[in-house]
Structures are given as C-alpha cells and as structure tokens.
Design a protein around this motif. Structure first.
Motif, PDB file in Angstrom:
ATOM      1  N   VAL A   1       0.224  -1.062   0.101  1.00 53.05           N
ATOM      2  CA  VAL A   1      -0.082  -0.159   0.324  1.00 53.05           C
ATOM      3  C   VAL A   1       1.517   1.291   0.194  1.00 53.05           C
ATOM      4  CG1 VAL A   1      -1.845   1.339   1.272  1.00 53.05           C
ATOM      5  CG2 VAL A   1      -2.116  -1.236   1.034  1.00 53.05           C
ATOM      6  N   ALA A   2       0.771   2.204  -1.225  1.00 59.96           N
ATOM      7  CA  ALA A   2       1.200   3.816  -0.963  1.00 59.96           C
ATOM      8  C   ALA A   2      -0.312   4.375  -1.055  1.00 59.96           C
ATOM      9  CB  ALA A   2       2.191   4.257  -2.196  1.00 59.96           C
ATOM     10  N   SER A   3       0.276   5.406  -0.199  1.00 65.15           N
ATOM     11  CA  SER A   3      -0.590   6.681   0.320  1.00 65.15           C
ATOM     12  C   SER A   3      -0.310   7.921  -0.690  1.00 65.15           C
ATOM     13  CB  SER A   3      -1.419   6.635   1.434  1.00 65.15           C
ATOM     14  OG  SER A   3      -1.254   5.940   1.752  1.00 65.15           O
ATOM     15  N   VAL A   4      -1.167   9.246  -0.891  1.00 62.40           N
ATOM     16  CA  VAL A   4       0.020   9.622  -1.769  1.00 62.40           C
ATOM     17  C   VAL A   4       0.680  10.804  -0.582  1.00 62.40           C
ATOM     18  CG1 VAL A   4      -1.242   9.594  -3.677  1.00 62.40           C
ATOM     19  CG2 VAL A   4      -2.485  10.898  -1.966  1.00 62.40           C
ATOM     20  N   SER A   5       0.097  11.059   1.286  1.00 60.56           N
ATOM     21  CA  SER A   5       0.663  11.721   1.966  1.00 60.56           C
ATOM     22  C   SER A   5       0.270  11.280   3.686  1.00 60.56           C
ATOM     23  CB  SER A   5      -0.410  13.295   2.253  1.00 60.56           C
ATOM     24  OG  SER A   5      -2.146  12.632   2.347  1.00 60.56           O
TER      25      SER A   5
ATOM     26  N   ALA B   1      -2.573   8.944   4.877  1.00 64.74           N
ATOM     27  CA  ALA B   1      -1.720   7.233   5.148  1.00 64.74           C
ATOM     28  C   ALA B   1      -3.231   6.665   6.591  1.00 64.74           C
ATOM     29  CB  ALA B   1      -0.483   7.311   4.943  1.00 64.74           C
ATOM     30  N   ALA B   2      -3.138   8.027   7.781  1.00 69.02           N
ATOM     31  CA  ALA B   2      -3.856   8.168   9.039  1.00 69.02           C
ATOM     32  C   ALA B   2      -5.276   8.052   8.612  1.00 69.02           C
ATOM     33  CB  ALA B   2      -3.679   9.454   9.369  1.00 69.02           C
ATOM     34  N   GLU B   3      -5.822   8.457   7.387  1.00 71.27           N
ATOM     35  CA  GLU B   3      -7.389   7.867   6.610  1.00 71.27           C
ATOM     36  C   GLU B   3      -7.302   7.032   6.932  1.00 71.27           C
ATOM     37  OE1 GLU B   3      -9.465  10.247   4.197  1.00 71.27           O
ATOM     38  OE2 GLU B   3      -7.662  11.700   4.500  1.00 71.27           O
TER      39      GLU B   3
ATOM     40  N   ARG C   1      -5.573   4.093   7.625  1.00 71.82           N
ATOM     41  CA  ARG C   1      -5.597   3.328   8.672  1.00 71.82           C
ATOM     42  C   ARG C   1      -6.561   3.227  10.195  1.00 71.82           C
ATOM     43  NH1 ARG C   1      -0.745   0.608  11.551  1.00 71.82           N
ATOM     44  NH2 ARG C   1      -1.624  -0.589  12.513  1.00 71.82           N
ATOM     45  N   ARG C   2      -7.692   4.644   9.880  1.00 72.16           N
ATOM     46  CA  ARG C   2      -8.804   5.296  10.629  1.00 72.16           C
ATOM     47  C   ARG C   2      -9.687   4.550   9.908  1.00 72.16           C
ATOM     48  NH1 ARG C   2     -11.715  11.043  10.990  1.00 72.16           N
ATOM     49  NH2 ARG C   2     -12.695  10.422  12.829  1.00 72.16           N
ATOM     50  N   PHE C   3      -9.994   4.258   9.069  1.00 74.67           N
ATOM     51  CA  PHE C   3     -10.768   4.032   8.592  1.00 74.67           C
ATOM     52  C   PHE C   3     -11.380   2.945   7.738  1.00 74.67           C
ATOM     53  CE2 PHE C   3     -11.736   8.512   7.272  1.00 74.67           C
ATOM     54  CZ  PHE C   3     -12.899   8.343   8.217  1.00 74.67           C
ATOM     55  N   TYR C   4     -10.165   1.689   7.523  1.00 70.14           N
ATOM     56  CA  TYR C   4     -10.267   0.854   6.714  1.00 70.14           C
ATOM     57  C   TYR C   4      -9.233   0.021   7.617  1.00 70.14           C
ATOM     58  CZ  TYR C   4     -12.111   3.445   3.171  1.00 70.14           C
ATOM     59  OH  TYR C   4     -12.576   4.358   2.378  1.00 70.14           O
ATOM     60  N   GLY C   5      -8.922   0.134   8.263  1.00 70.03           N
ATOM     61  CA  GLY C   5      -7.325  -0.652   8.841  1.00 70.03           C
ATOM     62  C   GLY C   5      -6.655  -1.727   8.371  1.00 70.03           C
ATOM     63  N   VAL C   6      -5.962  -0.303   6.927  1.00 65.88           N
ATOM     64  CA  VAL C   6      -5.258  -0.716   5.979  1.00 65.88           C
ATOM     65  C   VAL C   6      -3.696   0.100   6.390  1.00 65.88           C
ATOM     66  CG1 VAL C   6      -4.401  -0.740   3.819  1.00 65.88           C
ATOM     67  CG2 VAL C   6      -6.569  -1.267   4.827  1.00 65.88           C
ATOM     68  N   ARG C   7      -2.060  -0.806   6.726  1.00 66.35           N
ATOM     69  CA  ARG C   7      -1.600   0.551   6.818  1.00 66.35           C
ATOM     70  C   ARG C   7      -0.522   0.663   5.759  1.00 66.35           C
ATOM     71  NH1 ARG C   7       3.616  -1.683   7.212  1.00 66.35           N
ATOM     72  NH2 ARG C   7       3.108  -3.276   7.226  1.00 66.35           N
ATOM     73  N   THR C   8       0.047   1.403   5.622  1.00 62.52           N
ATOM     74  CA  THR C   8       0.278   2.156   4.164  1.00 62.52           C
ATOM     75  C   THR C   8       2.345   2.202   4.543  1.00 62.52           C
ATOM     76  OG1 THR C   8      -1.012   4.286   3.845  1.00 62.52           O
ATOM     77  CG2 THR C   8       1.495   4.271   3.437  1.00 62.52           C
TER      78      THR C   8
ATOM     79  N   VAL D   1      -5.035  21.383   4.654  1.00 54.66           N
ATOM     80  CA  VAL D   1      -5.426  19.986   4.386  1.00 54.66           C
ATOM     81  C   VAL D   1      -4.728  18.958   4.306  1.00 54.66           C
ATOM     82  CG1 VAL D   1      -7.636  20.268   4.554  1.00 54.66           C
ATOM     83  CG2 VAL D   1      -7.090  20.716   2.559  1.00 54.66           C
ATOM     84  N   GLY D   2      -4.660  17.838   3.967  1.00 52.47           N
ATOM     85  CA  GLY D   2      -4.023  16.882   3.156  1.00 52.47           C
ATOM     86  C   GLY D   2      -2.103  16.833   2.965  1.00 52.47           C
ATOM     87  N   TRP D   3      -1.498  17.571   1.847  1.00 55.46           N
ATOM     88  CA  TRP D   3      -0.244  17.270   2.397  1.00 55.46           C
ATOM     89  C   TRP D   3       0.322  17.954   2.966  1.00 55.46           C
ATOM     90  CZ3 TRP D   3       2.708  20.650  -0.369  1.00 55.46           C
ATOM     91  CH2 TRP D   3       4.634  20.901  -0.841  1.00 55.46           C
ATOM     92  N   MET D   4      -0.052  19.610   3.121  1.00 57.80           N
ATOM     93  CA  MET D   4       0.319  20.865   3.201  1.00 57.80           C
ATOM     94  C   MET D   4       1.235  20.573   4.781  1.00 57.80           C
ATOM     95  SD  MET D   4      -0.141  23.324   1.631  1.00 57.80           S
ATOM     96  CE  MET D   4       0.142  24.585   2.536  1.00 57.80           C
TER      97      MET D   4
END
Length: 356
Positions: free
Chosen positions: A135-139, A143-145, A147-154, A274-277
């Motif tokens: 799993v790759a996340s763009v920020s 990645a935190a989202e 993990r929080r919503f889906y239980g998926v680790r980046t 928000v996001g990457w900021m």
C-alpha cells in the motif's frame, strides 16, 4: 522488461487527481524501463447494482478482470479499484485519500441517498482494495485516514510529483499577455472543479470583497468570475504566473496537484492546512502566513494582507521545497525504491537506474 498495468477510473481522461496520477506514473515507469498499460472498467455496472450501493465494488471487479487480460508482471490499482489479484503478479495499491472524508466534506451539496451510497459502497470497496497489496498513500494524512477508516497500513508514502520545468516562475506581464488579461488588473486564480469540497462556494464573494477579480481554470465557471476554461499544462502554467495569487480554500485534499503546481510556479498560494500541507509546513513553517480557514472572513483578511507579506521570500522557499521533494525526479526515485521491494529481483533488473 517488466510489464506494469495501472488501473485508472478513466484511462482516457487527464482531468481529476487520480487520472492525472495514473498518466504521470505511466510516464515515469516507462522512463524507468518498464512497459506500461493503463486500463479501466470496460463497462458500467448494472443500474440496479449501483442503486443498491454495489456499483463501486462491481466496477472494482470489472477493472481487475480487464487488467488480468494483459498478464501483468506488476499491477498498480487506485482508490476503490483493486478488488482481487492479477494471477499472482505483485500488486501496489495507491490511496488518494478516502471517499468517506471526500463525501463528508461535500456536506449537503450531495443528496443524502448519494452520500450514504458513496460512504458505504465506495468505503467498502476502498477497504477491500488495499487488502493483499503493498500500500502506498499520497500523503501522511491519507495514510492516517486509511488506517483509521479501513484498518489498512501504508507501506510507503509517495507524494504526487510535478514537472517543475513546466510549472516555474515567469514574468507576470508576459504571462498576462499569454492568457489575454489586462496588465492593470488584480487577479486571484482558482483551478479545479467547482465543488464545495474545494471551497468553490467561498470564492466569488471573498475575491470581490478583497478587491480581486476571480479567474477560474476548469470545466465550469461561476457568475462574477472570468472563466478561462480547461487549460493544457503549458497554458495553465502561464495562468498561475499571470495571477497575483492562487486561492484554493479546499475543505479536503490528500495531495493536490493545484497546490504543488502553484508552489512550483512561485506564485502566492492561499490554501488550507489539509492533506499534504502539514508536511510542507514542517519544511516551510513561514508559509503559515498564507494559510486560511475555509471561511469567508478569514479568506478576505488574508487576501487583504498579501501586500504586507514578503511574498517573494515565501514563494522562493516554497518552490525550493517542491523542487527538492516533489519534482518528477524525486517522484521517480520514490517509485523505484518501492519497486525494489515489490518486484522479483530478476524482473527488476530491467528497471533503469535513474530518471531520464
């Protein structure tokens, strides 16, 4: 050479963050020595399936079946598209935020039934899409989202990349001439879809009160604004530099191309935290002076204060950060490092050692 297949929501589109990323990633991987095919769902789910909230899951299954036909050595899936495997090929799944946060940020701009369908249907599809993949996340925020919503680790955070040779500082007078703007105007540019999530409801009134003419680059405009239409990258780069500032009061992003392009162009950007900021602000904390809340009064106040800020120094530091961390060279290096972990060593030997 290894053959990578990238699954996009619409492989024929260049508008939209996910679609743009798929096109950009295809170019980067080809430069690194892979052959690349970009595919998407070849048909729409049945209407009754979509009405019951299963359209996202069905689209995910359809897209994966299309990808399998190409016998990939590497499968790269995105967002809610990624259900199932590609006959044993390693898979990388990219999260561009979550549909849950995206939908919540739209508020009442989306009918209640559609909000439920998106949160439940797309949320389940996104959660399942990351299972069994690298799993790759763009920020970091994305990645935190997940993990929080889906239980998926980046496994890797890979921010989006931008071509800093296209999006670069240019003389304002020349840029205004290219775009066709009077030289004596005060212009505030918005780029993107006119959605509540992106703060479109705040633009016209805030710019008018602060004394700016609003420019909109995108598919649709707004009463009281000058509509520039959909622009190719070269013209959009000119539009950034023609403006006195870019206004992007988004309520939700993961890693916005508009933010990266504006910063790379050396133009003052008023945007939200928000996001990457937050990642950017750790590197350039002084840029807090240009950050806004998605509220009318705060946007107006920041626009009026622009003349009191040393914007030249801020924009110089901002561009330097993007050049170092978000150039295509940096983006390619992130993906090459990830491929060393994902592809078998024999397959990876075909991947070039450097970008360009």
């Amino acid at each position: 050479m290894p053959h990578a297949v990238i699954v996009s929501p619409n492989p024929n589109a260049t508008a939209g963050g996910v679609e743009r990323m798929c096109t950009l990633l295809a170019n980067v991987l080809e430069q690194l020595g892979l052959t690349v095919t970009v595919v998407g769902p070849d048909r729409k789910p049945a209407l009754w399936v979509s009405r019951l909230g299963g359209g996202f899951l069905e689209s995910s299954r359809i897209a994966t079946r299309v990808a399998r036909r190409h016998n990939p050595d590497l499968l790269i899936t995105n967002g809610y598209l990624g259900l199932g495997r590609a006959r044993g090929a390693p898979r990388v799944h990219v999260y561009h935020g979550t549909m849950i946060s995206d939908t919540i940020s739209e508020g009442d701009a989306i009918p209640r039934r559609e909000r439920v369908r998106r949160i439940a249907g797309a949320g389940v599809a996104e959660a399942l899409a990351g299972r069994g993949a690298t799993v790759a996340s763009v920020s970091e925020a994305a990645a935190a989202e997940v993990r929080r919503f889906y239980g998926v680790r980046t496994d890797a955070v890979i921010p989006n990349g931008v071509d800093v040779t296209v999006f670069r500082p240019r003389p304002r007078a020349e840029a205004r001439q290219h775009v066709g703007l009077p030289q004596d105007g005060r212009y505030c540019l918005f780029v993107g879809r006119m959605q509540r999530r992106k703060g479109a409801d705040l633009l016209v009134a805030a710019c008018r009160e602060a004394g700016y003419e609003l420019l909109i680059a995108g598919a649709s405009g707004a009463p009281g604004a000058r509509h520039l239409g959909v622009m190719d990258p070269g013209s959009l780069a000119q539009a950034y530099c023609a403006a006195d500032c870019v206004l992007f009061p988004s309520r939700y992003e993961a890693c916005s191309y508009v933010v990266l392009e504006a910063l790379a162009s050396g133009v003052p950007l008023l945007t939200t935290r928000v996001g990457w900021m937050p990642t950017f602000l750790r590197g350039v904390p002084e840029y807090e002076a240009l950050c806004v809340r998605p509220e009318h009064e705060d946007i107006v106040a920041r626009l009026r204060q622009l003349g009191e800020i040393d914007a030249d120094e801020l924009t110089r530091k901002a561009r330097a950060f993007v050049v170092e961390h978000n150039s295509l060279e940096s983006y390619a290096a992130h993906w090459r490092e990830l491929l060393t972990r994902v592809l078998p060593s024999a397959a990876f030997m075909g991947v070039a050692g450097s970008w360009r």
